[in-house]
Design a protein around this motif. Structure first.
Motif, mmCIF file in Angstrom:
data_model
loop_
_atom_site.group_PDB
_atom_site.id
_atom_site.type_symbol
_atom_site.label_atom_id
_atom_site.label_comp_id
_atom_site.label_asym_id
_atom_site.label_seq_id
_atom_site.Cartn_x
_atom_site.Cartn_y
_atom_site.Cartn_z
ATOM 1 N N LYS A 1 0.848 -1.194 0.000
ATOM 2 C CA LYS A 1 0.000 0.000 0.000
ATOM 3 C C LYS A 1 0.886 1.248 0.000
ATOM 4 O O LYS A 1 1.990 1.241 0.551
ATOM 5 N N ALA A 2 0.376 2.311 -0.617
ATOM 6 C CA ALA A 2 1.150 3.549 -0.710
ATOM 7 C C ALA A 2 1.533 4.078 0.670
ATOM 8 O O ALA A 2 2.621 4.630 0.851
ATOM 9 N N GLN A 3 0.662 3.905 1.651
ATOM 10 C CA GLN A 3 0.916 4.397 3.000
ATOM 11 C C GLN A 3 2.210 3.835 3.572
ATOM 12 O O GLN A 3 2.918 4.506 4.336
ATOM 13 N N GLN A 4 2.557 2.598 3.178
ATOM 14 C CA GLN A 4 3.768 1.973 3.704
ATOM 15 C C GLN A 4 5.026 2.719 3.263
ATOM 16 O O GLN A 4 6.053 2.640 3.926
ATOM 17 N N GLY A 5 4.957 3.420 2.146
ATOM 18 C CA GLY A 5 6.092 4.208 1.698
ATOM 19 C C GLY A 5 6.290 5.451 2.532
ATOM 20 O O GLY A 5 7.394 6.003 2.586
ATOM 21 N N LEU A 6 5.212 5.915 3.173
ATOM 22 C CA LEU A 6 5.294 7.089 4.039
ATOM 23 C C LEU A 6 5.712 6.663 5.447
ATOM 24 O O LEU A 6 6.785 7.015 5.917
ATOM 25 N N TYR A 7 4.850 5.896 6.092
ATOM 26 C CA TYR A 7 5.175 5.375 7.420
ATOM 27 C C TYR A 7 4.138 4.334 7.793
ATOM 28 O O TYR A 7 3.071 4.226 7.163
ATOM 29 N N GLU A 8 4.442 3.552 8.813
ATOM 30 C CA GLU A 8 3.492 2.590 9.363
ATOM 31 C C GLU A 8 3.369 2.820 10.862
ATOM 32 O O GLU A 8 4.363 3.044 11.550
ATOM 33 N N TYR A 9 2.140 2.777 11.349
ATOM 34 C CA TYR A 9 1.843 2.949 12.769
ATOM 35 C C TYR A 9 1.547 1.585 13.366
ATOM 36 O O TYR A 9 0.617 0.891 12.938
ATOM 37 N N ASP A 10 2.349 1.168 14.343
ATOM 38 C CA ASP A 10 2.217 -0.157 14.951
ATOM 39 C C ASP A 10 1.304 -0.070 16.174
ATOM 40 O O ASP A 10 1.764 0.003 17.327
ATOM 41 N N ALA A 11 0.006 -0.092 15.919
ATOM 42 C CA ALA A 11 -0.972 0.018 17.010
ATOM 43 C C ALA A 11 -0.965 -1.220 17.895
ATOM 44 O O ALA A 11 -1.232 -1.129 19.108
ATOM 45 N N VAL A 12 -0.642 -2.374 17.324
ATOM 46 C CA VAL A 12 -0.645 -3.623 18.096
ATOM 47 C C VAL A 12 0.441 -3.579 19.177
ATOM 48 O O VAL A 12 0.193 -3.924 20.341
ATOM 49 N N SER A 13 1.636 -3.115 18.802
ATOM 50 C CA SER A 13 2.727 -3.036 19.787
ATOM 51 C C SER A 13 2.396 -2.028 20.874
ATOM 52 O O SER A 13 2.703 -2.238 22.056
ATOM 53 N N ARG A 14 1.747 -0.933 20.494
ATOM 54 C CA ARG A 14 1.395 0.077 21.493
ATOM 55 C C ARG A 14 0.368 -0.472 22.479
ATOM 56 O O ARG A 14 0.456 -0.216 23.692
ATOM 57 N N LEU A 15 -0.596 -1.243 21.969
ATOM 58 C CA LEU A 15 -1.593 -1.850 22.852
ATOM 59 C C LEU A 15 -0.929 -2.840 23.801
ATOM 60 O O LEU A 15 -1.223 -2.854 25.008
ATOM 61 N N ARG A 16 -0.006 -3.636 23.278
ATOM 62 C CA ARG A 16 0.685 -4.615 24.125
ATOM 63 C C ARG A 16 1.501 -3.918 25.205
ATOM 64 O O ARG A 16 1.468 -4.310 26.381
ATOM 65 N N ASP A 17 2.223 -2.854 24.823
ATOM 66 C CA ASP A 17 3.020 -2.122 25.808
ATOM 67 C C ASP A 17 2.137 -1.455 26.851
ATOM 68 O O ASP A 17 2.517 -1.336 28.026
ATOM 69 N N SER A 18 0.972 -1.002 26.416
ATOM 70 C CA SER A 18 0.029 -0.381 27.352
ATOM 71 C C SER A 18 -0.429 -1.397 28.398
ATOM 72 O O SER A 18 -0.522 -1.089 29.594
ATOM 73 N N GLN A 19 -0.702 -2.615 27.947
ATOM 74 C CA GLN A 19 -1.134 -3.668 28.867
ATOM 75 C C GLN A 19 -0.028 -4.059 29.844
ATOM 76 O O GLN A 19 -0.295 -4.481 30.971
ATOM 77 N N LEU A 20 1.234 -3.887 29.378
ATOM 78 C CA LEU A 20 2.378 -4.235 30.228
ATOM 79 C C LEU A 20 2.832 -3.073 31.097
ATOM 80 O O LEU A 20 3.769 -3.206 31.883
ATOM 81 N N GLY A 21 2.197 -1.908 30.933
ATOM 82 C CA GLY A 21 2.526 -0.744 31.742
ATOM 83 C C GLY A 21 3.806 -0.049 31.319
ATOM 84 O O GLY A 21 4.440 0.640 32.125
ATOM 85 N N SER A 22 4.208 -0.189 30.052
ATOM 86 C CA SER A 22 5.447 0.425 29.585
ATOM 87 C C SER A 22 5.285 1.940 29.454
ATOM 88 O O SER A 22 4.232 2.440 29.051
#
Length: 276
Positions: free
Chosen positions: A64-85
């Motif tokens: 996808k064209a968006q991948q050439g701009l940037y990618e937002y890793d929402a899954v990692s952020r959710l996991r870190d949130s659950q771990l209290g990072s």
């Protein structure tokens, strides 16, 4: 800038002019031509000749064209949130810059290769129009505006698998790489094999162009396949006399798998030799 043939890469006058024109106009250079005619290699050699950073974005059917701009890793952020990072409080920790972002923020003017753009969805080129035009884009998650420090040299390749949109074509400088004639192909081979026996080269080219001239081939052998074939001829000690004999009394093509990539084409060559 004046880009011409190098010690490792031979370019036609037309291709040289196309590269220089695209750089002058500050437009992407769209290259079409048979697979194996050196479209990707051109971008690498251009970057090397300019001593410039080289960035390669390989396009797939799922890209996808968006991948050439940037990618937002929402899954990692959710996991870190659950771990209290503590990382979750800075969303930029989860933003991964794409190749366009890297090109825009490069300290030195880079060469950006967008390789095989026709593999992607038909809307992919249109989705890049604004970013390639304005050399800027917005990062919605952080509110950041990314702007090019200097306009990168953009090379885009296509194998003509899909028709590209007119709006996209208008923004590019276009060049079709014709398949090299025998003299140019001889120069290309000698760049890679400078000590190649002249008669072996002549016979190999005669066989090669004879195969390319056979009607009905699903895929004609390309420059890269010729180079592979010659390497095998040298490894297997195939002589010019053996190649000359093949041309005079066609039989099974020596090391056919280096030149022909479809069983139908190999069968076609075999039928032609039996008919002879």
């Amino acid at each position: 800038m004046s880009f011409k043939s190098t010690e490792r890469y031979i370019v036609s006058e037309g291709l040289s002019q196309a590269v220089n024109a695209a750089v002058t106009l500050e437009k992407p250079l769209l290259l079409k031509g048979e697979p194996g005619t050196g479209k990707t290699r051109l971008a690498m050699e251009l970057a090397d000749s300019l001593d410039a950073p080289f960035l390669q974005w390989n396009i797939k059917s799922t890209t996808k064209a968006q991948q050439g701009l940037y990618e937002y890793d929402a899954v990692s952020r959710l996991r870190d949130s659950q771990l209290g990072s503590e990382k979750v409080h800075d969303i930029s920790n989860y933003i991964k810059p794409g190749k366009l972002w890297q090109a825009f923020t490069s300290e030195q003017r880079p060469v950006l290769l967008i390789d095989e753009i026709d593999k992607a969805d038909i809307e992919f080129p249109n989705d890049l129009l604004q970013e390639l035009d304005q050399m800027a884009f917005h990062v919605y998650e952080t509110g950041e505006q990314v702007e090019a420090k200097q306009r990168p040299i953009v090379i885009i390749t296509s194998n003509n698998e899909k028709t590209l949109p007119d709006a996209f074509l208008r923004r590019c400088f276009f060049h079709y790489i014709q398949f090299p004639d025998e003299a140019t192909l001889s120069d290309i081979v000698q760049v890679h094999y400078p000590n190649l026996q002249p008669r072996l080269l002549d016979e190999a080219l005669a066989v090669f162009f004879g195969v390319r001239g056979i009607s009905g081939l699903k895929k004609k052998p390309s420059t890269s396949e010729l180079l592979d074939w010659i390497r095998l001829l040298l490894t297997e000690d195939i002589t010019p006399e053996q190649l000359a004999e093949y041309r005079e009394r066609p039989s099974m093509l020596p090391l056919a798998g280096a030149l022909l990539k479809h069983e139908q084409d190999i069968e076609l060559i075999e039928r032609a030799s039996r008919a002879y």
